[in-house]
Design a protein around this motif. Structure first.
Motif, PDB file in Angstrom:
ATOM      1  N   VAL A  45       0.943  -1.118   0.000  1.00  0.00           N
ATOM      2  CA  VAL A  45       0.170   0.158   0.079  1.00  0.00           C
ATOM      3  C   VAL A  45       0.932   1.222   0.077  1.00  0.00           C
ATOM      4  O   VAL A  45       0.570   2.107  -0.550  1.00  0.00           O
ATOM      5  N   ALA A  46       2.080   1.054   0.717  1.00  0.00           N
ATOM      6  CA  ALA A  46       2.771   2.244   0.825  1.00  0.00           C
ATOM      7  C   ALA A  46       3.391   2.655  -0.757  1.00  0.00           C
ATOM      8  O   ALA A  46       3.668   3.770  -0.952  1.00  0.00           O
ATOM      9  N   VAL A  47       3.931   1.584  -1.472  1.00  0.00           N
ATOM     10  CA  VAL A  47       4.351   1.668  -2.944  1.00  0.00           C
ATOM     11  C   VAL A  47       3.206   2.471  -3.556  1.00  0.00           C
ATOM     12  O   VAL A  47       3.616   3.320  -4.457  1.00  0.00           O
ATOM     13  N   LEU A  48       2.050   2.010  -3.439  1.00  0.00           N
ATOM     14  CA  LEU A  48       1.016   2.512  -4.518  1.00  0.00           C
ATOM     15  C   LEU A  48       0.494   3.851  -3.927  1.00  0.00           C
ATOM     16  O   LEU A  48      -0.153   4.430  -4.736  1.00  0.00           O
ATOM     17  N   THR A  49       0.590   4.238  -2.526  1.00  0.00           N
ATOM     18  CA  THR A  49       0.386   5.638  -2.223  1.00  0.00           C
ATOM     19  C   THR A  49       1.640   6.465  -2.066  1.00  0.00           C
ATOM     20  O   THR A  49       1.598   7.298  -1.291  1.00  0.00           O
ATOM     21  N   ASN A  50       2.854   6.029  -2.497  1.00  0.00           N
ATOM     22  CA  ASN A  50       3.962   6.923  -2.782  1.00  0.00           C
ATOM     23  C   ASN A  50       3.408   8.355  -2.900  1.00  0.00           C
ATOM     24  O   ASN A  50       2.792   8.568  -3.919  1.00  0.00           O
ATOM     25  N   LYS A  51       3.846   9.458  -2.268  1.00  0.00           N
ATOM     26  CA  LYS A  51       3.601  10.470  -2.325  1.00  0.00           C
ATOM     27  C   LYS A  51       3.919  11.027  -3.734  1.00  0.00           C
ATOM     28  O   LYS A  51       3.347  12.025  -4.304  1.00  0.00           O
ATOM     29  N   VAL A  52       5.002  10.784  -4.405  1.00  0.00           N
ATOM     30  CA  VAL A  52       5.574  10.997  -5.568  1.00  0.00           C
ATOM     31  C   VAL A  52       4.780  10.359  -6.760  1.00  0.00           C
ATOM     32  O   VAL A  52       4.328  11.102  -7.773  1.00  0.00           O
ATOM     33  N   ALA A  53       4.119   9.171  -6.510  1.00  0.00           N
ATOM     34  CA  ALA A  53       3.172   8.620  -7.581  1.00  0.00           C
ATOM     35  C   ALA A  53       2.000   9.403  -7.457  1.00  0.00           C
ATOM     36  O   ALA A  53       1.348   9.564  -8.475  1.00  0.00           O
ATOM     37  N   LEU A  54       1.455   9.625  -6.236  1.00  0.00           N
ATOM     38  CA  LEU A  54       0.229  10.402  -6.297  1.00  0.00           C
ATOM     39  C   LEU A  54       0.008  11.660  -6.900  1.00  0.00           C
ATOM     40  O   LEU A  54      -1.022  11.968  -7.385  1.00  0.00           O
ATOM     41  N   VAL A  55       1.164  12.263  -7.061  1.00  0.00           N
ATOM     42  CA  VAL A  55       1.168  13.516  -7.838  1.00  0.00           C
ATOM     43  C   VAL A  55       1.598  13.435  -9.271  1.00  0.00           C
ATOM     44  O   VAL A  55       1.343  14.227 -10.141  1.00  0.00           O
ATOM     45  N   THR A  56       2.502  12.625  -9.518  1.00  0.00           N
ATOM     46  CA  THR A  56       3.033  12.206 -10.793  1.00  0.00           C
ATOM     47  C   THR A  56       1.936  11.802 -11.443  1.00  0.00           C
ATOM     48  O   THR A  56       2.115  12.099 -13.003  1.00  0.00           O
ATOM     49  N   PHE A  57       1.029  11.141 -11.047  1.00  0.00           N
ATOM     50  CA  PHE A  57      -0.014  10.209 -11.904  1.00  0.00           C
ATOM     51  C   PHE A  57      -0.968  11.556 -12.377  1.00  0.00           C
ATOM     52  O   PHE A  57      -1.190  11.705 -13.927  1.00  0.00           O
ATOM     53  N   PRO A  58      -1.321  12.321 -11.777  1.00  0.00           N
ATOM     54  CA  PRO A  58      -2.298  13.478 -12.490  1.00  0.00           C
ATOM     55  C   PRO A  58      -1.778  14.344 -13.373  1.00  0.00           C
ATOM     56  O   PRO A  58      -1.915  14.989 -14.298  1.00  0.00           O
ATOM     57  N   HIS A  59      -0.325  14.377 -12.963  1.00  0.00           N
ATOM     58  CA  HIS A  59       0.561  15.360 -13.812  1.00  0.00           C
ATOM     59  C   HIS A  59       0.840  14.789 -15.285  1.00  0.00           C
ATOM     60  O   HIS A  59       0.806  15.360 -16.289  1.00  0.00           O
ATOM     61  N   THR A  60       0.864  13.566 -15.343  1.00  0.00           N
ATOM     62  CA  THR A  60       1.310  12.893 -16.512  1.00  0.00           C
ATOM     63  C   THR A  60      -0.185  12.905 -17.088  1.00  0.00           C
ATOM     64  O   THR A  60       0.125  12.838 -18.663  1.00  0.00           O
ATOM     65  N   LEU A  61      -1.266  12.469 -16.560  1.00  0.00           N
ATOM     66  CA  LEU A  61      -2.597  12.609 -17.375  1.00  0.00           C
ATOM     67  C   LEU A  61      -2.937  13.803 -17.788  1.00  0.00           C
ATOM     68  O   LEU A  61      -3.216  13.847 -19.039  1.00  0.00           O
ATOM     69  N   ALA A  62      -2.622  14.758 -17.049  1.00  0.00           N
ATOM     70  CA  ALA A  62      -2.648  16.195 -17.772  1.00  0.00           C
ATOM     71  C   ALA A  62      -2.070  16.556 -19.005  1.00  0.00           C
ATOM     72  O   ALA A  62      -2.279  17.027 -20.009  1.00  0.00           O
ATOM     73  N   GLY A  63      -0.606  15.845 -18.990  1.00  0.00           N
ATOM     74  CA  GLY A  63       0.291  16.068 -19.891  1.00  0.00           C
ATOM     75  C   GLY A  63      -0.154  15.319 -21.072  1.00  0.00           C
ATOM     76  O   GLY A  63      -0.042  15.498 -22.484  1.00  0.00           O
TER      77      GLY A  63
END
Length: 469
Positions: A171-189
């Motif tokens: 769960v910690a790997v999936l909720t990594n703070k970097v992943a949580l912000v990188t995902f919406p940033h990548t989707l927006a891009g």
């Protein structure tokens, strides 16, 4: 030159090349689903034409992305076996879920969507493209979760006997703070890329095929794509701001390198242009905006941002002797190219909307030329974003745990890496020509003719499956 240098070049080239297809696939899958939803809700034929038109471009790009993505896994085993051995226990779970759930979900429902026209009920067929779009986006999340572990390792322990990283908290790997912000940033891009392609193709047909029966559909596509670009570019900036603050927290050296900040400052100024010394140890000339970097990095205009030289001394004490700064010019300029190309695409989208205000038809050749270049701009922005992300992490392959030079395969020779690098580069060049020609051919062809075909005389159940394009 040694095997490590070539292996790094090969991974960089193949990764950037693969990511040319990924954002278009992610964004276009959702936009096609939205267009089909609009047709389903309104019954307006132009939305159906646009669904099939851009759906064809989506499928071409999806197929090419799958082919180029296979090489990524091949490289892990061939060129980076020590790295794969180190993170295999961590990467196994998210990448297995990506393959077994997300990829199978998108590939299965894309198949149903391709062959299900006029065979599946409309609602079920619409659900198929939405399922495929959701699968595509889920796939991105699991891959980004794995990559985020490299940026900010969490949920693991180092086995003292094997020296491998072992998963302790999935769960910690999936909720990594970097992943949580990188995902919406990548989707927006990704939506920025997809929206730009929609604008380009629509604008070309609006200006070259004036007065045609499908002009209304192209005008809508141009406006629709422009709004997608403007909204997604806003989201890119917002998520990028959050990402910058998290990056300052977990990878301060990357932020310092992105700004050419050599000494710790409080408050810190944002660098518009910095010229450093040849040895990369100090600032020679800089044009700066006061307080802005402190705000971007910490949220406080008077916040402290650590400098390259201070972090180098800290890391040398913490991890042992060595150079822990990335290549400053690459990190510095890739960060600015990422922002600049993205903003340029948004500016063109704004001009396109302005040119069509109150029913006007754009006539400027310069606008058409800018529109034709539009899809390339966000692609470059995405590419430079990943170059910044990965090069800014150097010399670490897993930040704080494994240096890049320690992750390369020890038994693969320079000749072997050069052979595979050359082969993949030639194959990729061929695929690039095929992709470009296919997209150009079908984009020029325009929206399909929806005139019903004659009813078959034989039993419909015996008809072979066929593309509905």
């Amino acid at each position: 030159m040694d095997a490590l240098d070539v292996a790094r070049w090969q991974f960089g080239v193949t990764t950037v090349y693969h990511f040319l297809f990924v954002p278009l696939t992610i964004g276009l899958s959702v936009l096609v689903a939205i267009l089909q939803t609009m047709w389903h809700r309104t019954g307006n034929e132009r939305y159906l034409k646009l669904t099939k038109f851009y759906g064809k471009l989506f499928l071409i790009n999806f197929a090419m992305g799958v082919v180029t993505g296979i090489v990524q896994e091949f490289q892990f085993g061939m060129n980076w076996s020590d790295y794969s051995r180190f993170v295999g226990d961590i990467f196994g779970a998210p990448l297995a879920i990506e393959a077994l759930v997300a990829f199978f979900l998108e590939s299965t429902f894309i198949g149903l969507w391709i062959f299900g026209w006029d065979r599946l009920p409309k609602r079920l067929h619409l659900a198929a493209i939405w399922a495929a779009a959701i699968g595509t986006n889920l796939s991105a999340y699991f891959i980004l979760a794995a990559n985020s572990f490299m940026q900010n390792p969490v949920g693991y322990r180092i086995n003292p006997d094997s020296g491998r990283a072992e998963l302790t908290d999935f769960v910690a790997v999936l909720t990594n703070k970097v992943a949580l912000v990188t995902f919406p940033h990548t989707l927006a891009g990704s939506f920025l890329v997809a929206g730009s392609l929609v604008v380009t193709v629509g604008l070309w047909h609006v200006m070259r095929n004036r007065g045609s029966a499908d002009t209304g559909a192209y005008r809508f596509a141009t406006k629709f794509g422009s709004w997608v670009v403007l909204i997604s570019s806003t989201l890119v900036l917002l998520t990028g701001d959050i990402q910058g603050k998290i990056m300052t927290e977990v990878q301060p050296m990357k932020m310092a390198a992105a700004e050419g900040l050599y000494t710790t400052e409080s408050p810190a100024s944002f660098s518009v242009l910095t010229v450093g010394s040849l040895d990369g140890s100090r600032e020679v000339f800089a044009l700066k905006i006061p307080y802005l970097l402190s705000f971007l990095g910490t949220g406080d205009p008077n916040g402290t941002v650590q400098g390259i030289n201070d972090l180098q001394a800290q890391y040398a004490t913490q991890y042992g002797p060595g150079n822990y700064a990335p290549i400053i010019p690459v990190t510095y300029w890739s960060f600015r190219f990422m922002i600049g190309f993205g903003l340029a695409a948004a500016a063109i989208a704004l001009l396109v909307l302005w040119s069509q205000r109150k029913g006007r038809t754009p006539t400027s050749r310069w606008l058409l030329r800018a529109g034709l270049a539009m899809p390339v701009l966000p692609l470059l922005a995405n590419s430079f974003g990943w170059i910044f992300t990965e090069m800014g992490r150097q010399p670490w392959i897993v930040f704080g745990e494994m240096l890049t030079r320690n992750g390369v395969s020890r038994t693969v020779s320079l000749t072997e890496v050069l052979t595979s690098f050359t082969a993949f580069t030639l194959i990729y060049a061929t695929l690039a020509v095929i992709e470009f020609k296919l997209l150009l051919r079908y984009a020029k062809a325009g929206v399909p003719d929806l005139t019903p075909e004659p009813e078959p005389t034989d039993d419909d159940t015996e008809r072979p499956l066929a593309f509905a394009y």
